[in-house]
Motif scaffolding. Structure first.
Motif, PDB file in Angstrom:
ATOM      1  N   LEU A  31      -1.479   1.170 -12.712  1.00 27.00           N
ATOM      2  CA  LEU A  31      -1.215   0.975 -11.275  1.00 27.00           C
ATOM      3  C   LEU A  31       0.356   1.259 -11.052  1.00 27.00           C
ATOM      4  N   HIS A  34       0.753   4.712 -10.758  1.00 28.64           N
ATOM      5  CA  HIS A  34       0.301   5.235  -9.504  1.00 28.64           C
ATOM      6  C   HIS A  34       1.219   5.068  -8.341  1.00 28.64           C
ATOM      7  N   ARG A  35       1.788   3.675  -8.267  1.00 26.22           N
ATOM      8  CA  ARG A  35       2.624   3.332  -7.338  1.00 26.22           C
ATOM      9  C   ARG A  35       3.968   4.139  -7.221  1.00 26.22           C
ATOM     10  N   GLU A  36       4.437   4.546  -8.525  1.00 27.29           N
ATOM     11  CA  GLU A  36       5.661   5.245  -8.803  1.00 27.29           C
ATOM     12  C   GLU A  36       5.484   6.617  -8.211  1.00 27.29           C
ATOM     13  N   GLN A  37       4.256   7.071  -8.400  1.00 33.44           N
ATOM     14  CA  GLN A  37       3.904   8.470  -7.897  1.00 33.44           C
ATOM     15  C   GLN A  37       3.796   8.396  -6.514  1.00 33.44           C
ATOM     16  N   VAL A  38       3.181   7.248  -5.812  1.00 37.53           N
ATOM     17  CA  VAL A  38       3.145   7.445  -4.388  1.00 37.53           C
ATOM     18  C   VAL A  38       4.635   7.337  -3.798  1.00 37.53           C
ATOM     19  N   ASP A  41       6.213  10.603  -3.928  1.00 39.32           N
ATOM     20  CA  ASP A  41       5.659  11.475  -2.990  1.00 39.32           C
ATOM     21  C   ASP A  41       6.153  11.431  -1.629  1.00 39.32           C
ATOM     22  N   ARG A  45       8.427  13.568   0.814  1.00 42.75           N
ATOM     23  CA  ARG A  45       7.900  13.814   2.191  1.00 42.75           C
ATOM     24  C   ARG A  45       8.686  13.174   3.229  1.00 42.75           C
ATOM     25  N   LYS A  54       2.312   0.325   3.201  1.00 38.28           N
ATOM     26  CA  LYS A  54       0.848   0.029   3.988  1.00 38.28           C
ATOM     27  C   LYS A  54      -0.378   0.496   3.198  1.00 38.28           C
ATOM     28  N   THR A  55       0.011   1.725   2.399  1.00 37.47           N
ATOM     29  CA  THR A  55      -1.031   2.297   1.850  1.00 37.47           C
ATOM     30  C   THR A  55      -1.217   1.753   0.523  1.00 37.47           C
ATOM     31  N   MET A  56      -0.470   0.657   0.143  1.00 38.60           N
ATOM     32  CA  MET A  56      -0.633  -0.047  -0.947  1.00 38.60           C
ATOM     33  C   MET A  56      -1.639  -1.333  -0.638  1.00 38.60           C
ATOM     34  N   GLY A  57      -2.546  -1.790  -1.295  1.00 33.31           N
ATOM     35  CA  GLY A  57      -3.393  -2.946  -1.091  1.00 33.31           C
ATOM     36  C   GLY A  57      -2.725  -4.020  -1.894  1.00 33.31           C
ATOM     37  N   GLU A  59      -2.298  -6.529  -4.542  1.00 31.40           N
ATOM     38  CA  GLU A  59      -2.563  -5.941  -6.084  1.00 31.40           C
ATOM     39  C   GLU A  59      -3.507  -6.989  -6.650  1.00 31.40           C
ATOM     40  N   SER A  61      -5.859  -8.914  -5.419  1.00 34.60           N
ATOM     41  CA  SER A  61      -7.237  -8.702  -5.182  1.00 34.60           C
ATOM     42  C   SER A  61      -8.013  -7.461  -5.449  1.00 34.60           C
ATOM     43  N   MET A  62      -7.136  -6.438  -5.819  1.00 36.93           N
ATOM     44  CA  MET A  62      -7.540  -5.116  -6.457  1.00 36.93           C
ATOM     45  C   MET A  62      -7.983  -5.490  -7.709  1.00 36.93           C
TER      46      MET A  62
ATOM     47  N   ASP B  15      -6.835   3.763   5.023  1.00 34.90           N
ATOM     48  CA  ASP B  15      -5.764   3.315   5.354  1.00 34.90           C
ATOM     49  C   ASP B  15      -5.418   2.399   4.084  1.00 34.90           C
ATOM     50  N   GLY B  16      -6.115   2.265   3.071  1.00 32.12           N
ATOM     51  CA  GLY B  16      -5.633   1.564   1.876  1.00 32.12           C
ATOM     52  C   GLY B  16      -6.128   0.327   1.642  1.00 32.12           C
ATOM     53  N   TYR B  50      -3.836   8.691  -9.894  1.00 31.70           N
ATOM     54  CA  TYR B  50      -3.178   9.276  -8.598  1.00 31.70           C
ATOM     55  C   TYR B  50      -3.399  10.597  -8.337  1.00 31.70           C
ATOM     56  N   GLU B  68      -5.428   2.773  -3.550  1.00 36.82           N
ATOM     57  CA  GLU B  68      -5.595   2.324  -5.176  1.00 36.82           C
ATOM     58  C   GLU B  68      -6.783   1.258  -5.129  1.00 36.82           C
TER      59      GLU B  68
END
Lengths: 869, 131
Positions: A31, A34-38, A41, A45, A54-57, A59, A61-62, B15-16, B50, B68
């Motif tokens: 994870l 993943h977050r590092e990559q996001v 990225d 951009r 916002k795109t991250m849920g 953690e 609960s995931m 939306d994640g 990813y 994720e």
């Protein structure tokens, strides 16, 4: 391939939970990556951090959800199955209660009793490296279990050259009278060589151990005392030069032995007073030594035999042999024998419990074939069905196990409470330290639970898919009607009857033996009989002895309620010895081999006062008269011409010729070997010392006369004081009868449990099997069969089962009861009443178990019967 | 329009926030679609989490944004079923990352699910056209 999938999933699930921590770490790292990559990225951009966030849920609960993937399905199903199993068990409350109670009793009773046995047999000795300690003594054919003292000369000879043994020590038990106490307390004591504590590898808790100098002749008298005496008499303090008077000698206390120190393999109370003696002195004692590394007891025994052959003792008989025993056998062999039988009984009970459980579950599973078939037809896989049954069995096992643990706990405390202590005359080690043995608990629990699981789940695999489909298609409601099934059912019932029969017979024999014991004829009248131990200020001369005896007898007689007084005491094993027994016959002197004989010195009124009958002849007149008991008379004069025979015991210079003037009845004790019951009574005038035991008969409780007798003795002016009074009846009760009674009480409880388990198990199996025939009975009645004929058929089946079962059981019973013979006090293991009784019980249980469901089956309308299952 | 329905199945994961299997309304239609998509992209390549999300976004022309919170539970599910295998390796920028590979069972599962999915979509389309 497809069948493997659920198994693989299960394996993966298990692997996941086994390495749960690692999987959590992996997910966390994944994870983070993943977050590092996001983030990288997003930066590339040019997005705002909030947008990224916002795109991250969430953690947690995931992660929770990821975890649930591995959990949810199986746990959910497990709960469902548990609920289902619970409902299934509640639907059949009788089955459930019987199964749970059987498990509980099987686990509980066995654990409690096994724990005591385990503690007695397997608990290690309390001495360092104790399994190398051996005990050296002699033994004879009369009682190979009980070693007797060895002459110290043999021991010191052995010590000088033994290759198998080292660290020699010796001990002899004595009664230590503490003269400086108000009541002249008599305590168990031991004379020991100074090497003894070192041999045991124990150190005094205070002061020092004996030295060689202490044991030398003419050394200042010293003693060691037990921890208990140290606490009670000296309050745990011991200033230099504390003194104790033992058997008329003032001794300086030099040290205190560790708490509860007792000698290996001795069954007496732990000694309270220890006196030193030297192996070089002329004496007899039990030897102790340690086996050298690599040496065997056989090698040590060969050395002992050689040493004995070089210095034969006049007291030895032809059968006298050396005895070398490891101290790990700390249990009295006679007691151990009982334990082994108990072990067998407990195992038998466990077997019955397991058989009950197995039969119950098997019957239940069998009659549920249709339910199982439907489950499978509706897509419940074999594993799924097996799991359901497994859960049912596990529920039973958990309930039974929990209840069983409670029974074990309570049972153990009851056993320990009623268990006679180690100071019993018949002997046995202390068991105060026994707790529930975890190994034992694990063993009984695993045995019963594995049984229940095995037989609980078995039926799931028994029903093949085809058979199940067949059962559904042909509309047979239950497979229980088929020929194979009926045979199997009969087999189960017959097996159960056979096993139960053997067990019931054994139990009945033991209980009968217990009842015999309760009315045991000891050969004298114990009621109101008491033994007073007296002490004279000075040992009277041989000439004075008669008048002193007379004065004492008169004094005791004058106490209120005393009806008779005689010298000597009817306690068994007071003075046992063996030896050559020389008889002056018509063909000159003849030497007979007398192994063991009790040879008390008694006065002429002894037989009248104690109630020992004189079968033939008379009591003593002169000092050279002797009275023997029937057993002795029959052994050497089977033709009954013992009266008037001249004889003497031993070859020593002091042995004198005596004439047999009377034959007395046998005095016997329960649990004492037959050979031990030979008695030879000699007059007190022939004794080397004044006989200080006075038997008297009084009202109901002779112990109450202590004050009176003390006073009358003082007034008599014979310079005699009363030491103690023991009521023979109570001594007999607590010391002699307690242990066999205890063993038999346990067996009695055992037999009752066995009877109950057997009856319940048999009832359940038979009733179940008849219930299964409800439909068949309905069909027969519908087709016009007479109810009486149907009843005859069903009950006839029951009787046939009992007949075959009892026949099989007879074989088992004959084999097992032979083992019991030595444990039965009447020695009769072939009592037909036990066999008949067991048969009767089984027949009644079977018939009752058949007729109740039979009546129900006959009572309902055929139409309902056809619908019934 | 053919895939619009399919896209509509997974909007909540775009939306994640959460989630395919948990939220009743969208997943009721065709559950397990995300699993199918993941299997599909893994057929060509060994990818880390990813990269799987990236690949889905690229191929779907920026329509499918898999967050994720739905991606990783889905991957766990696939692991449990033995459809994918995971092993640690070095990422393109030389970081330690967990790579997923399709197993033989996964390949079969993909074929079966894809067929089933197409049959379902065909059926839905047939109904829509009729209307």
């Amino acid at each position: 391939m497809n069948a493997l999938r659920p198994l693989m999933r299960l394996a993966r699930r298990v692997a996941y939970w086994v390495r749960f921590g690692r999987h959590q770490d992996e997910l966390r790292e994944e994870l983070a990556f993943h977050r590092e990559q996001v983030a990288a990225d997003a930066e590339r951009r040019g997005l705002a951090a909030e947008a990224v966030g916002k795109t991250m849920g969430h953690e947690t609960s995931m992660r929770e959800e990821a975890r649930e993937v591995w959990l949810a399905a199986s746990l959910d199903a497990l709960f469902k199955d548990c609920r289902h199993a619970w409902r299934a068990l509640r639907r059949t409350p009788v089955f459930t209660a019987v199964a749970v109670l059987t498990l509980a009793v099987g686990i509980g009773a066995n654990t409690a009793i096994f724990s005591v046995v385990h503690h007695l047999l397997l608990a290690p000795l309390p001495f360092p490296d104790g399994n190398r300690i051996v005990r050296l003594g002699t033994r004879s054919a009369a009682d190979p279990d009980e070693p007797f003292d060895l002459p110290t000369a043999v021991l010191s000879r052995l010590e000088q050259r033994s290759r198998a043994l080292e660290d020699f020590a010796a001990a002899a038990f004595v009664r230590a009278t503490l003269d400086d106490t108000a009541n002249h307390d008599v305590l168990p004591g031991a004379r020991i060589t100074p090497s003894l504590l070192h041999m045991l590898r124990v150190a005094p808790v205070a002061g020092r151990a004996f030295t060689r100098d202490d044991a030398r002749a003419g050394a200042p008298p010293v003693a060691m005392i037990s921890y208990g005496l140290w606490q009670s008499r000296f309050g745990g303090a011991l200033g230099g030069g504390a003194v104790i008077r033992v058997n008329g000698v003032r001794r300086t206390i030099v040290g205190v032995t560790p708490r509860d120190l007792t000698l290996p393999m001795r069954v007496e109370e732990p000694p309270q007073v220890w006196l030193p003696f030297d192996l070089g002195a002329e004496d007899a004692a039990i030897g102790y030594a340690r086996l050298r590394a690599g040496a065997t007891t056989d090698a040590a025994l060969r050395e002992l035999r050689t040493a004995m052959a070089e210095r034969p003792d006049p007291h030895w008989s032809k059968s006298t042999d050396g005895s070398v025993e490891r101290a790990v056998d700390r249990v009295d062999p006679r007691f151990k024998h009982g334990i082994v039988i108990m072990f067998a009984a407990v195992s038998g009970l466990l077997l019955i419990a397991c058989a009950n459980i197995a039969n119950l579950l098997f019957m239940r599973g069998w009659t549920r074939q249709r339910e199982l078939a439907i489950r499978r037809a509706l897509g419940g896989g074999r594993f799924r069905v097996a799991r359901l049954l497994l859960i049912e069995s596990s529920l039973l096992a958990i309930l039974g196990g929990a209840l069983g643990l409670g029974i074990a706990w309570k049972g153990l405390s009851i056993i320990l409470a009623i268990m006679p202590g180690g100071n019993s005359m018949v002997g046995g080690p202390e068991v105060t330290g026994a707790g529930i043995s975890r190994g034992v608990l694990a063993w009984t629990t695993v045995t019963t639970i594995v049984t229940s699981l095995l037989f609980g789940v078995g039926p799931a695999f028994l029903s093949t898919g085809e058979a199940a489909a067949e059962a559904l298609r042909t509309g047979i409601r239950s497979l229980a009607g088929s020929v194979g099934a009926r045979r199997l059912r009969s087999g189960i019932i017959i097996g159960q009857i056979a096993l139960s029969f053997a067990f019931l017979v054994a139990a009945a024999l033991l209980v009968k033996s217990f009842l015999v014991l309760a009315h045991f004829d000891v050969g004298f009248n114990a009621r109101g009989l008491a033994i007073a131990t007296i002490k004279l200020a000075n040992e009277p001369t041989v000439q004075d002895r008669a008048s002193v005896e007379q004065a004492i007898a008169k004094a005791v007689q004058s106490a209120p309620g005393v009806t008779g007084v005689a010298f000597g005491g009817p306690m068994l094993m007071t003075d046992i010895r063996g030896g050559p027994f020389i008889v002056d016959g018509p063909h000159g002197t003849e030497t007979l081999d007398l192994d063991m004989c009790e040879m008390p010195f008694v006065s002429r009124d002894y037989f009248r006062v104690t109630g020992i009958p004189l079968i033939r002849g008379r009591s003593f007149e002169g000092g050279d008269d002797v009275v023997i008991n029937q057993k002795l008379a029959q052994r050497f004069w089977p033709n009954g011409n013992a009266l008037g025979v001249r004889m003497r015991v031993g070859n020593g210079p002091k042995a004198k010729w005596m004439t047999i003037v009377g034959i007395a009845g046998d005095v016997t004790m329960p649990g004492v070997k037959q050979l031990f019951t030979m008695q030879m009574y000699r007059p007190t005038s022939a004794a080397t010392q004044f006989v200080n035991l006075v038997s008297f008969r009084a009202g109901r409780s002779p112990e109450m006369l202590e004050g009176d007798i003390k006073r009358t003795l003082e007034n008599a002016g014979a310079a005699a004081t009363l030491v103690s009074i023991r009521g023979v009846e109570s001594v007999l009760d607590t010391r002699v009868l307690a242990r066999p009674r205890f063993a038999l009480t346990l067996f009695g409880v055992f037999a009752s449990i066995a009877l109950l388990l057997t009856a319940v198990g048999l009832y359940a199996v038979v009733a179940y099997s008849v219930t299964q025939r409800t439909r068949e009975i309905g069909v027969r009645v519908a087709l016009g069969a007479d109810s009486a004929a149907v009843a005859r058929m069903v009950l006839g089946d029951g009787i046939r089962h009992v007949a075959i079962g009892v026949l099989l059981g007879l074989g088992i019973a004959f084999a097992t009861t032979r083992l019991l013979t030595s444990f039965l006090y009447d020695g009769d293991a072939s009592d037909p009443r036990a066999f008949a009784g067991a048969t009767l019980v089984l027949a009644i249980v079977t018939l009752v178990a058949s007729s109740i469901p039979l009546r129900r089956a006959l009572g309902i309308a055929p139409v309902d019967a056809l619908r019934a299952d | 329009m053919t895939f619009a329905g399919a896209v509509a199945i997974v909007p909540s994961s775009i939306d994640g926030t959460i989630v395919l299997a948990r939220q009743a309304a969208p997943s009721e239609l065709l559950p397990g679609t995300l699993d199918l998509l993941i299997l599909r992209v893994l057929r060509e390549d060994r990818l880390h989490g990813y990269a799987i999300a990236q690949r889905l976004r690229e191929i779907s022309k920026d329509v499918l944004h898999v967050g994720e919170s739905s991606l990783y539970p889905a991957l766990q599910r696939l692991l449990l079923d033995g459809n994918v295998r995971a092993e640690w390796g070095a990422s393109e920028n030389n970081r330690r990352a967990r790579f997923y590979t399709l197993t033989a069972a996964g390949r079969k599962q993909l074929a079966a699910e894809q067929e089933e999915f197409e049959r379902m979509v065909g059926a839905i389309q047939a109904v829509l056209r009729f209307a």
